[in-house]
Design an enzyme around this catalytic site. Structure first.
Site, mmCIF file in Angstrom:
data_model
loop_
_atom_site.group_PDB
_atom_site.id
_atom_site.type_symbol
_atom_site.label_atom_id
_atom_site.label_comp_id
_atom_site.label_asym_id
_atom_site.label_seq_id
_atom_site.Cartn_x
_atom_site.Cartn_y
_atom_site.Cartn_z
ATOM 1 N N ASP A 62 0.818 -1.216 0.000
ATOM 2 C CA ASP A 62 0.000 0.000 0.000
ATOM 3 C C ASP A 62 0.846 1.257 0.000
ATOM 4 O OD1 ASP A 62 0.874 -0.412 2.600
ATOM 5 O OD2 ASP A 62 -1.100 -0.858 3.402
ATOM 6 N N ASN A 96 -8.204 -2.654 13.819
ATOM 7 C CA ASN A 96 -9.577 -2.870 13.355
ATOM 8 C C ASN A 96 -9.690 -4.089 12.437
ATOM 9 O OD1 ASN A 96 -8.367 -1.985 11.037
ATOM 10 N ND2 ASN A 96 -9.701 -0.227 10.696
ATOM 11 N N HIS A 110 -7.869 -4.661 9.719
ATOM 12 C CA HIS A 110 -7.543 -4.450 8.304
ATOM 13 C C HIS A 110 -6.253 -5.182 7.913
ATOM 14 C CE1 HIS A 110 -5.058 -0.442 8.913
ATOM 15 N NE2 HIS A 110 -4.311 -1.501 9.121
ATOM 16 N N GLU A 160 -10.019 -1.851 4.729
ATOM 17 C CA GLU A 160 -10.674 -1.519 5.987
ATOM 18 C C GLU A 160 -11.991 -2.282 6.135
ATOM 19 O OE1 GLU A 160 -8.774 0.073 7.871
ATOM 20 O OE2 GLU A 160 -8.482 2.177 7.382
HETATM 21 P P1 PGA Z 1 1.583 -1.497 12.586
HETATM 22 O O1 PGA Z 1 0.495 -1.484 11.447
HETATM 23 O O2 PGA Z 1 2.584 -2.549 12.239
HETATM 24 O O3 PGA Z 1 2.185 -0.117 12.552
HETATM 25 O O4 PGA Z 1 0.888 -1.789 13.869
HETATM 26 C C1 PGA Z 1 -0.059 -2.681 11.011
HETATM 27 C C2 PGA Z 1 -1.224 -2.412 10.090
HETATM 28 O O5 PGA Z 1 -1.904 -1.385 10.269
HETATM 29 O O6 PGA Z 1 -1.474 -3.232 9.206
#
Ligand code: PGA
Length: 240
Positions: A67, A136, A138, A143
């Site tokens: 992404d 959440n 995702h 999302e």
């Molecule tokens: P993080 O993000 O490794 O910074 O916790 C993971 C994600 O949002 O997929």
């Protein structure tokens, strides 16, 4: 889904790096699907250490990132292109012309998304996809929603994600509200997937992923339909 339970973040990083290193030795011209965020940073450090020790080489690797914020310039310190250069690519012998991140400045996101998927397909598909998981549920920036999208596309970030990512920006208002993300179909096409999760703040999402039926309200649940996923997590993420 196979689960590797680790004692701490360091062990998660080592386990993830070991799987990538094994693939690099087995298939030096592999296609890696890479992820950003706090979680994989330790794994990338381990890989840099292995490269410096002469144990692995990235010289024939191609990579596609999951992404990118939109819109954002690749030179912006919070862009995922910048992150990948700073946390991995600048420190190993990867050919940067073979590292791909969705173009956060494109004027035609639809065309960019379709071209990104077509390029992955033409390259032979992702051999190993690295994933984190959002609080959440995702994966990438897919999302929770009423429906999930198959291909690489632009999406609006939820308030939860903007809040979680605001720690990297001067203020919450500075976090882009949109992003490119590989879609669920693109992620599920990877031959193998490793999902890294660390800490109690990921427990609810990990528990929902493991315990719930497949649901668009927790996109990570779809991974249960993939034949080769390894969850690498600590006890806090697994058990709370
Ligand atoms: P993080 O993000 O490794 O910074 O916790 C993971 C994600 O949002 O997929």
């Amino acid at each position: 889904m196979k689960i590797i339970v680790c004692e701490n973040y360091n062990e998660i990083s080592k386990e993830g790096a070991k799987i990538i290193a094994d693939l690099l030795r087995e298939k030096p011209d592999c296609i890696l699907g890479l992820a950003t965020g706090s979680t994989p940073i330790g794994m990338y450090k381990e890989l840099i250490g292995m490269y410096e020790a002469g144990e692995i080489s990235f010289d024939r690797v191609t990579s596609y990132n999951l992404d990118e914020y939109y819109p954002i310039a690749p030179t912006h310190e919070q862009s995922y292109r910048y992150f990948m250069n700073a946390n991995l690519f600048d420190h190993v012998n990867i050919d940067k012309t073979k590292t791909f991140v969705p173009n956060g400045l494109t004027e035609d996101p639809e065309k960019e998304g379709a071209a990104y998927d077509a390029a992955i397909e033409a390259a032979g598909g992702v051999d190993l996809q690295v994933l984190g998981i959002g609080q959440n549920g995702h994966i990438g920036f897919n999302e929770p929603d009423d429906a999930l999208i198959a291909g690489t596309h632009i999406t609006s970030l939820t308030d939860n994600t903007i809040e979680a990512n605001s720690r990297f920006f001067a203020s919450k208002a500075d976090v882009p509200t949109k992003a490119f993300t590989m879609g669920i179909g693109s992620i599920m096409k990877a031959k193998k997937i490793i999902l890294l999760a660390n800490g109690t703040n990921k427990h609810a999402a990990v528990a929902q992923m493991l315990d719930d039926k497949i649901t668009t309200s927790c996109p990570a649940t779809i991974l249960k339909a993939h034949p080769d996923v390894i969850l690498i997590c600590d006890r806090a993420a697994l058990n709370g």
